[in-house]
Motif scaffolding. Structure first.
Motif, PDB file in Angstrom:
ATOM      1  N   PRO A 155       0.846  -1.196   0.000  1.00 23.37           N
ATOM      2  CA  PRO A 155       0.000   0.000   0.000  1.00 23.37           C
ATOM      3  C   PRO A 155       0.885   1.251   0.000  1.00 23.37           C
ATOM      4  CG  PRO A 155       0.072  -0.949   2.184  1.00 23.37           C
ATOM      5  CD  PRO A 155       0.886  -1.849   1.319  1.00 23.37           C
ATOM      6  N   MET A 156       1.573   1.484  -1.125  1.00 21.46           N
ATOM      7  CA  MET A 156       2.638   2.471  -1.109  1.00 21.46           C
ATOM      8  C   MET A 156       2.973   2.945  -2.510  1.00 21.46           C
ATOM      9  SD  MET A 156       5.954   1.540   1.054  1.00 21.46           S
ATOM     10  CE  MET A 156       4.914   0.982   2.390  1.00 21.46           C
TER      11      MET A 156
ATOM     12  N   MET B 178      -0.091   4.738   2.095  1.00 24.06           N
ATOM     13  CA  MET B 178      -1.432   5.175   1.726  1.00 24.06           C
ATOM     14  C   MET B 178      -2.156   5.939   2.832  1.00 24.06           C
ATOM     15  SD  MET B 178      -2.559   4.573  -1.327  1.00 24.06           S
ATOM     16  CE  MET B 178      -1.945   3.792  -2.825  1.00 24.06           C
TER      17      MET B 178
ATOM     18  N   SER C  84      -6.423   7.825   0.886  1.00 21.68           N
ATOM     19  CA  SER C  84      -5.408   7.020   0.183  1.00 21.68           C
ATOM     20  C   SER C  84      -4.810   7.774  -0.997  1.00 21.68           C
ATOM     21  CB  SER C  84      -6.031   5.715  -0.287  1.00 21.68           C
ATOM     22  OG  SER C  84      -7.083   5.992  -1.191  1.00 21.68           O
TER      23      SER C  84
ATOM     24  N   TYR D 205     -10.213  -3.287  -1.617  1.00 23.98           N
ATOM     25  CA  TYR D 205      -8.959  -3.069  -0.874  1.00 23.98           C
ATOM     26  C   TYR D 205      -7.793  -2.907  -1.852  1.00 23.98           C
ATOM     27  CZ  TYR D 205      -4.690  -4.898   1.316  1.00 23.98           C
ATOM     28  OH  TYR D 205      -3.403  -5.109   1.691  1.00 23.98           O
TER      29      TYR D 205
ATOM     30  N   VAL E 281      -8.193   0.480  -3.852  1.00 22.62           N
ATOM     31  CA  VAL E 281      -7.950   1.718  -3.102  1.00 22.62           C
ATOM     32  C   VAL E 281      -6.505   1.815  -2.625  1.00 22.62           C
ATOM     33  CG1 VAL E 281      -8.616   3.066  -1.056  1.00 22.62           C
ATOM     34  CG2 VAL E 281     -10.364   1.887  -2.379  1.00 22.62           C
ATOM     35  N   TYR E 282      -5.914   0.671  -2.222  1.00 24.71           N
ATOM     36  CA  TYR E 282      -4.645   0.754  -1.496  1.00 24.71           C
ATOM     37  C   TYR E 282      -3.407   0.169  -2.183  1.00 24.71           C
ATOM     38  CZ  TYR E 282      -7.418   2.230   2.513  1.00 24.71           C
ATOM     39  OH  TYR E 282      -8.243   2.917   3.347  1.00 24.71           O
ATOM     40  N   LEU E 283      -3.548  -0.905  -2.954  1.00 29.18           N
ATOM     41  CA  LEU E 283      -2.334  -1.579  -3.438  1.00 29.18           C
ATOM     42  C   LEU E 283      -1.897  -1.037  -4.797  1.00 29.18           C
ATOM     43  CD1 LEU E 283      -2.817  -5.298  -2.351  1.00 29.18           C
ATOM     44  CD2 LEU E 283      -1.912  -3.352  -1.078  1.00 29.18           C
ATOM     45  N   ARG E 284      -0.595  -0.859  -4.962  1.00 30.60           N
ATOM     46  CA  ARG E 284      -0.043  -0.326  -6.215  1.00 30.60           C
ATOM     47  C   ARG E 284       1.177  -1.151  -6.645  1.00 30.60           C
ATOM     48  NH1 ARG E 284      -4.229   1.498  -5.813  1.00 30.60           N
ATOM     49  NH2 ARG E 284      -4.916   3.655  -5.676  1.00 30.60           N
TER      50      ARG E 284
ATOM     51  N   ASP F 226       3.651   0.275  -8.319  1.00 32.47           N
ATOM     52  CA  ASP F 226       4.721   1.226  -8.035  1.00 32.47           C
ATOM     53  C   ASP F 226       5.998   0.870  -8.804  1.00 32.47           C
ATOM     54  OD1 ASP F 226       5.975   3.367  -6.802  1.00 32.47           O
ATOM     55  OD2 ASP F 226       6.399   2.288  -4.941  1.00 32.47           O
TER      56      ASP F 226
END
Ligand SMILES: Cc1cc2nc3c(=O)[nH]c(=O)nc-3n(C[C@H](O)[C@H](O)[C@H](O)COP(=O)(O)OP(=O)(O)OC[C@H]3O[C@@H](n4cnc5c(N)ncnc54)[C@H](O)[C@@H]3O)c2cc1C
Ligand SMILES: [Zn+2]
Lengths: 417, 96
Positions: free
Chosen positions: A252-253, A343, A412, B43, B46-49, B51
């Motif tokens: 989550p970053m 996030m 987020s 989840y 919204v939150y996991l990437r 990157d």
């Protein structure tokens, strides 16, 4: 380890300082360790030190792809504070303040921690209310906080412009015990003290993969070959997404670049830390005399240790508004570091779904002040295989369970934390 | 950094606002709203990437210009932009 003291200084003066020993060894990696720490920044080195000191685990290696202290630990603006409001944060950072105060003695290394106070300026009524509320929360938590009037701020920082600006200063919240420390000395001090307790510093060695079997980590693949480990702790700041990808995990970053800059050195002109969230600028003077300042991240994902000019211009403009006298100074250097923006703006220090693999990440702009507390808590989490009370809110699964810790309340949007 | 708005052409970075990863998509509503998978999809959305260190497909907003949103394929180390396109079109280029 040769102890640093006034006597050793005098003794070494006799032979012209040519016989100081190296601060730490540079051994070849052993085939296996009890614990491998990936990342030789402040957090990784502090973790190794506290593993040895607090838990007696000394068969430890710190594996660093570049050199110790080449990452964010030596790129930050060195502001140390614990002015948080949420319980999950407040006591963790306050533990850090305790460790900062004794760090130079504990490590036998002068990290130049200076409790010069950190002042957050308020520029409107809403900020005054919010900052006073923050100060009250801090005091209820036993953390030092003091509201300063404009006149009191002027006394502390006579060169600060408070009226002659678009958004005049209405007052400020000061944390008197906050301040600054010499950032690279923190990395070197922890490295030297950890080495003294038997920890191996493996530099120029990049972790390129993780060997995981039946849900358990067995060691890491590196540019110096496979190194086995009973436990692996990862503290790689801006490369967390990359390294955990090797373990098949998405975090989550997001990674973003934050810039900072210094002016040419001048005589003592500012003996506290001034920050303005509204103007996006924080500034202090280094012991060498440079004005050290920074502002916001560049806002777009980046792994480049450099940013764009618009942000530099923005930060310099804010700095000149706050301190018109400094507009005459030449800028000496600008640089960037890559930040692990979580996030909810709060870090993660936890176990992972993979057995014996541990995570320390998500530090956003504020991980330097956390260095000692982060190392202390991460060492505990690794040694005991469970988080300490102080990092019990920094769980990896909090996003899934709805227990985010969003100090700013912006949701987020990692570039807004 | 110059960014090529699909409608306005090359403009300075200051005119744009960054809106993040363009590859994550809002999860479609399941037949049964109590479907536990749906929670997990939200989840992740919204939150996991990912990157990535490399080419990144992302959304930009030409907020100080025509105020349209569009996609860009940009390299997160060199900051080179290989392509920009309206939201409804596919990005090309890079080695993606
Ligand atoms: C410009 C700037 C200003 C800042 N100002 C402040 C401030 O005033 N106050 C504050 O509290 N915080 C501040 N920060 C944040 C703080 O510096 C960081 O949050 C903190 O240093 C991160 O932890 P670290 O020291 O362990 O990171 P780092 O020093 O970045 O350590 C991570 C290490 O991991 C290594 N690594 C990465 N990938 C691998 C791999 N695959 N294998 C082996 N090693 C690897 C890297 O080379 C690096 O040395 C600032 C940051 C920046 C960039
Ligand atoms: Zn446009």
């Amino acid at each position: 380890m040769k102890k640093y003291s006034v006597f050793s200084l005098a003794r070494n003066a006799l032979d012209y300082h040519e016989n100081w020993t190296e601060a730490w060894r540079s051994p070849e990696p052993k085939p296996e360790y009890d614990v491998i720490i990936v990342g030789g920044g402040g957090h990784g080195l502090a973790t190794a030190y506290y593993l040895a000191k607090e838990h007696g685990i000394t068969n430890v290696a710190v594996i660093e792809k570049g050199w110790l202290g080449g990452g964010n630990v030596a790129r930050n603006t060195t502001i140390v504070r614990s002015n948080y409001q949420l319980e999950g944060n407040a006591f963790f950072y306050e533990k850090g303040m305790d460790l900062w105060r004794s760090m130079s003695q504990d490590l036998n290394y002068n990290v130049m921690f200076s409790s010069r106070g950190v002042i957050n300026l308020a520029h409107n009524d809403a900020q005054v209310d919010a900052f006073q509320r923050r100060g009250n929360t801090m005091r209820l938590n036993g953390i030092d906080a003091e509201w300063l009037t404009v006149a009191e701020i002027k006394k502390r920082a006579p060169l600060l412009n408070t009226e002659n600006m678009r958004y005049p200063v209405y007052g400020g919240l000061c944390q008197p015990k906050g301040g600054t420390a010499r950032h690279d000395a923190v990395a070197w001090g922890y490295a030297r003290a950890a080495d003294d307790r038997g920890v191996d510093m493996i530099q120029n060695c990049e972790v390129t993969g993780m060997r995981i079997e039946n849900g358990k980590i067995l060691g890491v693949e590196t540019t110096k070959g496979f190194i086995g480990a009973k436990k692996v702790g990862v503290a790689v700041a801006g490369h967390s997404s990359q390294v955990f990808q090797m373990a098949g995990m998405r975090l989550p970053m997001e990674t973003h670049v934050l810039q900072a800059m210094v002016s040419e050195p001048i005589k003592p002109a500012l003996d506290t830390v001034i920050t303005s969230g509204a103007a996006h600028c924080y500034i202090s003077q280094s012991d060498k005399g440079e004005m050290v300042f920074g502002g916001d991240i560049d806002f777009y994902n980046s792994y480049a240790q450099r940013g764009n000019y618009p942000i530099i211009e923005h930060v310099v403009t804010a700095m000149c508004e706050l301190f018109p006298a400094f507009s005459r100074l030449r800028l000496m250097r600008t640089w960037g570091g890559v930040m692990d923006m979580s996030m909810d703006g709060t870090p993660i220090i936890d176990k992972t779904p993979i057995d014996s693999l541990y995570i320390n990440a998500g530090w956003c702009y504020g991980g330097f002040k956390a260095t000692p507390a982060s190392g202390w808590c991460f060492a505990h989490t690794i040694a005991q295989d469970q988080p300490h009370d102080l990092n019990s809110a920094f769980r990896l699964n909090r996003f899934e369970t709805g227990h985010t810790l969003d100090e700013k309340g912006v949701g987020s949007t990692p570039n807004m934390h | 950094m110059l960014i090529k708005c699909p409608w306005c052409g090359d403009r300075a970075l200051q005119e744009f606002s960054y809106q993040g990863d363009a590859t994550v998509a809002r999860p479609p509503e399941p037949a049964d709203p109590a479907d536990a998978n749906w929670d997990d999809e939200w989840y992740q959305f919204v939150y996991l990437r990912d990157d990535p260190k490399g080419w990144h497909d992302e959304v930009w907003h030409h907020i100080q210009g025509c105020r349209k949103h569009f996609k860009a394929r940009r390299h997160t180390v060199t900051h080179v932009i290989a392509d920009t396109a309206p939201m409804s079109e596919e990005l090309k280029g890079g080695d993606k």
